[in-house]
Structure formats: C-alpha cells, structure tokens
Design an enzyme around this catalytic site. Sequence first.
Site, short mmCIF file in Angstrom:
data_model
loop_
_atom_site.label_atom_id
_atom_site.label_comp_id
_atom_site.label_asym_id
_atom_site.label_seq_id
_atom_site.Cartn_x
_atom_site.Cartn_y
_atom_site.Cartn_z
N HIS A 147 0.92 -1.26 -0.03
CA HIS A 147 0.01 -0.07 -0.17
C HIS A 147 0.93 1.38 0.08
O HIS A 147 1.76 1.26 0.28
CB HIS A 147 -0.92 0.01 1.27
CG HIS A 147 -0.47 0.14 2.59
ND1 HIS A 147 0.04 1.27 3.13
CD2 HIS A 147 -0.03 -0.90 3.46
CE1 HIS A 147 0.59 1.05 4.26
NE2 HIS A 147 0.48 -0.35 4.42
N CYS A 163 2.96 -5.11 6.55
CA CYS A 163 2.61 -4.77 5.25
C CYS A 163 3.63 -4.40 4.53
O CYS A 163 5.02 -4.03 4.90
CB CYS A 163 1.48 -3.70 5.22
SG CYS A 163 -0.03 -4.31 5.91
#
Length: 187
Positions: A147, A163
């Site tokens: 992201h 992440c």
Amino acid sequence: MRRTATHLAAACLIGIASMSACGFAQAGSGLPPLPAMGPSLRKTVAFRTDEQPGTIIIRRQEKALYLVTNKGQALRYQISVGRDGFGWTGTVRIAAKTEWPEWRPPREMRARQPELPAMVPAGPYNPLGARALYLARDGRDTLYRIHGTNDPKGVGFDGTSGCFRLTNTDVIDLSKRVAVGAKVVVE
C-alpha cells in the site's frame, strides 16, 4: 483517562478522514493540507530471476520490491517492511486492488494498540494511502497489503506490521502495472 499521543493522532485521523469524506476538506476549513503524494523512488534495473513478467519479488533485507518486466529486467521500488517480529516470507497472490481504500486495523493490531479506530474511511487522509493491493494465500486474505503512505518519509525502513509500504506516487504506478492474481514472492 490519560490520552497518549497515538490515541490523539488516531482521533484526529478519524475526524479528518470523516470530514474529507463528507467534502469538508476545503481551503480555509482548518484541516491540514492534503498529504503529499511523495517522490517516485522507482527505477529500472537489471534483475536475474526465473519468474515471469508481472511477478512481484519483495526482498525484505533490501527494502525493495521488484516488478519483473522482461527477462533480466525489473522495476525496483523502495519500500518499508515489517519491523522486528512482523516480517514474513512466502508466496502469495494479489487478490484485489483498491483506490483510496478504507482501513480496518486487524483485531490483533487493535489488541496491541487499543486506541486505534475500528475503521478509517476511504480518502486522502487514510493511512493506506492512494492504493492497496490485498495479498492472499490459497484464496484466503493474509491481512497484509502492499500500500501507499501519506508520509513519504515513511518509506525505506523496518516499521510496518507486516505490510509493504511505498510512496503514493509509486503505489499508483505499481497498481496500474500489476493484475489481480499476480504472483508475489516475499524473500
């Protein structure tokens, strides 16, 4: 109740995201300026692999994400990776892609940080940034994402909860180049 800086930041983020989603993030509204998209940290590099074009290879130790483009060539993006205790390896697939995603911190993250909101609405103030690529293993969501970030200085170190974070500029570029179903190898 004693409020921590993290609690106050989360409360501010919720308020800002709510107002921007409702159209209140206008000049003179008292809201902070829209977050910067950040620089592109992408470059074309020589890259040896047996993987097919369209495959993403993440090298955690290098803090780099490689998108295989041709035989012997890839695009290299600088990323942030999981901090100590949150790194992982394996092969997954991109299950979905979202523009300006909403953010729902996983239950485990909220247990560690109870001040986190249950959800931050979609929009430019969201912590997942401009795009999110959802990673799945055997058809099941891993809860990990590739992201963007609204803090361009937040790229290039060990600091996530597992992440992989890019500048918004780079995650928009990457999202355009990869397909749902693409293979992601995390080393």
